[in-house]
Design a protein around this motif. Structure first.
Motif, PDB file in Angstrom:
ATOM      1  N   GLN A   1     -15.604   3.665  -3.840  1.00  0.00           N
ATOM      2  CA  GLN A   1     -14.491   4.465  -3.255  1.00  0.00           C
ATOM      3  C   GLN A   1     -13.885   5.517  -4.190  1.00  0.00           C
ATOM      4  OE1 GLN A   1     -11.755   3.050  -0.205  1.00  0.00           O
ATOM      5  NE2 GLN A   1     -10.320   4.301  -1.226  1.00  0.00           N
TER       6      GLN A   1
ATOM      7  N   GLY B   1      -5.709  -0.251  -9.407  1.00  0.00           N
ATOM      8  CA  GLY B   1      -7.053  -1.230  -9.213  1.00  0.00           C
ATOM      9  C   GLY B   1      -6.662  -2.461  -9.016  1.00  0.00           C
TER      10      GLY B   1
ATOM     11  N   LEU C   1      -6.038  -5.833  -0.944  1.00  0.00           N
ATOM     12  CA  LEU C   1      -7.066  -5.721   0.186  1.00  0.00           C
ATOM     13  C   LEU C   1      -7.629  -7.161   0.336  1.00  0.00           C
ATOM     14  CD1 LEU C   1      -8.280  -2.168  -0.209  1.00  0.00           C
ATOM     15  CD2 LEU C   1      -6.833  -3.065   1.639  1.00  0.00           C
TER      16      LEU C   1
ATOM     17  N   GLN D   1       0.630  -1.187   0.176  1.00  0.00           N
ATOM     18  CA  GLN D   1      -0.022   0.007   0.073  1.00  0.00           C
ATOM     19  C   GLN D   1       0.963   1.279  -0.097  1.00  0.00           C
ATOM     20  OE1 GLN D   1      -2.932  -1.202  -1.025  1.00  0.00           O
ATOM     21  NE2 GLN D   1      -3.937  -0.239   0.517  1.00  0.00           N
TER      22      GLN D   1
ATOM     23  N   TRP E   1     -16.349  -2.441  -3.976  1.00  0.00           N
ATOM     24  CA  TRP E   1     -16.288  -1.392  -2.856  1.00  0.00           C
ATOM     25  C   TRP E   1     -15.183  -0.333  -3.406  1.00  0.00           C
ATOM     26  CZ3 TRP E   1     -16.968  -5.603   1.211  1.00  0.00           C
ATOM     27  CH2 TRP E   1     -18.178  -6.031   1.097  1.00  0.00           C
ATOM     28  N   GLY E   2     -14.062  -1.177  -3.737  1.00  0.00           N
ATOM     29  CA  GLY E   2     -13.017   0.000  -4.355  1.00  0.00           C
ATOM     30  C   GLY E   2     -13.275   0.744  -5.357  1.00  0.00           C
TER      31      GLY E   2
ATOM     32  N   GLN F   1     -10.804   3.042 -12.643  1.00  0.00           N
ATOM     33  CA  GLN F   1     -11.089   1.930 -11.529  1.00  0.00           C
ATOM     34  C   GLN F   1     -12.484   1.355 -11.375  1.00  0.00           C
ATOM     35  OE1 GLN F   1      -8.714   2.904  -8.002  1.00  0.00           O
ATOM     36  NE2 GLN F   1      -7.712   4.643  -9.384  1.00  0.00           N
TER      37      GLN F   1
ATOM     38  N   MET G   1     -14.154  -6.658  -2.822  1.00  0.00           N
ATOM     39  CA  MET G   1     -13.476  -5.437  -2.471  1.00  0.00           C
ATOM     40  C   MET G   1     -13.237  -4.743  -3.751  1.00  0.00           C
ATOM     41  SD  MET G   1     -12.107  -5.152   0.366  1.00  0.00           S
ATOM     42  CE  MET G   1     -11.692  -5.862   1.856  1.00  0.00           C
TER      43      MET G   1
ATOM     44  N   GLY H   1      -4.104  -2.838  -5.878  1.00  0.00           N
ATOM     45  CA  GLY H   1      -4.761  -2.617  -4.540  1.00  0.00           C
ATOM     46  C   GLY H   1      -6.047  -3.506  -4.234  1.00  0.00           C
ATOM     47  N   THR H   2      -6.876  -3.634  -5.244  1.00  0.00           N
ATOM     48  CA  THR H   2      -7.884  -4.771  -4.726  1.00  0.00           C
ATOM     49  C   THR H   2      -7.542  -5.958  -4.469  1.00  0.00           C
ATOM     50  OG1 THR H   2      -9.198  -3.459  -6.575  1.00  0.00           O
ATOM     51  CG2 THR H   2     -10.118  -5.807  -5.824  1.00  0.00           C
TER      52      THR H   2
ATOM     53  N   ARG I   1     -12.632  -2.221 -11.197  1.00  0.00           N
ATOM     54  CA  ARG I   1     -11.916  -3.095  -9.944  1.00  0.00           C
ATOM     55  C   ARG I   1     -12.809  -4.469  -9.710  1.00  0.00           C
ATOM     56  NH1 ARG I   1      -8.947  -0.782  -5.381  1.00  0.00           N
ATOM     57  NH2 ARG I   1      -7.930   1.108  -5.805  1.00  0.00           N
TER      58      ARG I   1
END
Length: 457
Positions: A382, A127, A134, A23, A378-379, A63, A375, A130-131, A66
């Motif tokens: 966000q 994307g 997480l 991250q 929700w990513g 993104q 995820m 990070g996805t 994602r």
């Protein structure tokens, strides 16, 4: 029984810190493209501020995919491959963005074409990596560690941004295009190397299946992407949580582009003073994250509902701090603006970490879908909320300044709207976590019915 208990211990703290390094690397690389290059385009190359803003907005729009990348990591044998692959795509996009910026003064059309392609790759890289990171965290962290794990990874991401910004800023003195290319290349190669080392043998033998404890109870093959999305959209808890994430993150980012102009126009602060004020907010965010991480882990039970109190307190506290800022917009100099902004950051940090912790708990609650696609959904919510929040806040202040008599009245209106969004987010959080608790309880009863030997075979 002993095997079942051992399997549910999840990732240790060292593994959580290693995911935090991923991250941090993502944050450092994105900082280069959204902060350094943004300033160069506007100041050194005298371009309209809307050009870099549009490119940054485009990387958020990309993104939206994602969920698709999360589904791909669900179906693969290793999330680490998706993490490293995404980081490499992000690095390629970032160096292309540097080239695009340096080309602006020579061939604007070619530079814009290259820039759009670069920020497309940046969005894909952020994307995908990070996805997957997480999702790995959500599938491998024990319930009682989720809030602390979210705090660790977010704090490390912020630290990555801060450290890289300070370092890059120092190395770019004195500025030259050649120095920018060398410094950017060094940063990107370092981040790729750190990520590769961080995820090396992070997953046990057997890949993601060995981490994904919830998945062991899900019979049958992994669903198709369409089936996974339909399950999420038809699940009350997931649907409500998606709406909560969108509203809360839009409120979270609305003041991002207007706080420093507010300090300058209403309080007469110099650029240096307004930058320090932004630092006060960041300090508050970090403090809130630490408190929520420690408190959420100390008092959280097995369900996301136990984090509800931290989310609601953070959202309502943010609303109260923004209401105070709307009053400050009228009072002006003399208002304790630094303490007000620190309080806003602190409450933002509380709700953000608690929300990520609850997200990780809900990510494994699906009957068939796995953490990656959830995820991803929700990513995506966000990312779009972040982009829209900053844009709406900036455009809203511009429109209000033209329509209202004073700058203070314009900022008062926008801060009041943002406060109302946080109140709405608190209401949505209660509804989402209540539905999430019901879903998790139903899943647990299903596990008990299936039998311990069958589940952990």
């Amino acid at each position: 029984m002993a095997g079942a208990r051992a399997s549910t211990q999840g990732l240790g703290w060292l593994a959580i810190v290693r995911i935090g390094l991923v991250q941090a690397s993502i944050g450092a690389m994105v900082m280069l493209t959204t902060t350094v290059l943004n300033r160069l385009m506007v100041v050194e190359y005298a371009l309209a501020a809307g050009i870099p803003a549009g490119l940054v907005g485009w990387h958020y729009a990309v993104q939206l995919c994602r969920p698709l990348w999360g589904h791909g990591s669900d179906k693969g044998r290793s999330r680490a491959v998706w993490i490293v692959g995404g980081i490499m795509v992000l690095a390629v996009g970032a160096i292309m963005a540097v080239q695009s910026t340096l080309l602006m003064s020579d061939d604007f059309t070619a530079a814009m074409i290259l820039g759009v392609l670069a920020y497309t790759l940046i969005g894909i890289g952020v994307g995908a990596s990070g996805t997957s990171a997480l999702a790995l965290l959500a599938s491998g962290v024990a319930p009682e560690r989720r809030a602390a794990a979210a705090a660790v990874t977010w704090i490390m991401m912020v630290a990555g941004i801060v450290v890289s910004a300070i370092t890059v800023g120092a190395l770019l003195q004195p500025y030259s295009p050649e120095r920018l290319f060398i410094v950017a290349s060094g940063l990107l190669m370092t981040c790729v190397a750190v990520t590769a080392l961080a995820v090396f043998r992070l997953e046990p033998r057997g890949g993601i299946g060995a981490h994904d404890f919830a998945q062991t109870a899900k019979a049958g093959p992994s669903p198709s992407f369409g089936e996974a999305l339909r399950e999420i959209l038809h699940e009350k808890a997931a649907r409500r949580f998606t709406v909560f994430i969108f509203v809360s993150m839009m409120a979270f980012n609305m003041q991002d582009l207007i706080l420093e102009p507010f300090a300058g126009l209403v309080f007469g602060m110099t650029p240096g003073q307004s930058t320090q004020l932004g630092g006060m907010q960041s300090g508050g965010v970090l403090a809130g994250m630490i408190v929520a991480g420690i408190g959420g882990s100390a008092f959280a039970g097995r369900m996301p509902v136990e984090l509800r109190h931290w989310i609601v307190f953070g959202c309502l506290g943010s609303a109260l701090a923004l209401t105070s800022l709307s009053m400050a917009a009228i009072v002006g100099p003399g208002w304790p603006i630094a303490a007000n902004v620190f309080a806003l950051g602190f409450c933002n940090g509380l709700f953000a970490v608690a929300a990520i912790g609850a997200m990780m708990g809900l990510a494994g609650a699906g009957k068939k879908t796995r953490e990656g696609v959830r995820m991803g959904v929700w990513g995506a919510a966000q990312a779009i909320a972040f982009g829209l929040g900053g844009l709406i806040g900036a455009l809203g202040v511009d429109a209000a300044r033209r329509a209202l008599a004073t700058d203070g009245s314009a900022f008062q209106l926008i801060f009041a709207i943002e406060a109302a969004l946080f109140v709405l987010a608190a209401i949505l959080a209660v509804r989402a976590t209540s539905a999430g608790a019901q879903t998790a309880h139903q899943n647990e009863r299903g596990l008990e019915t299936a039998g311990e030997g069958e589940v952990f075979a």
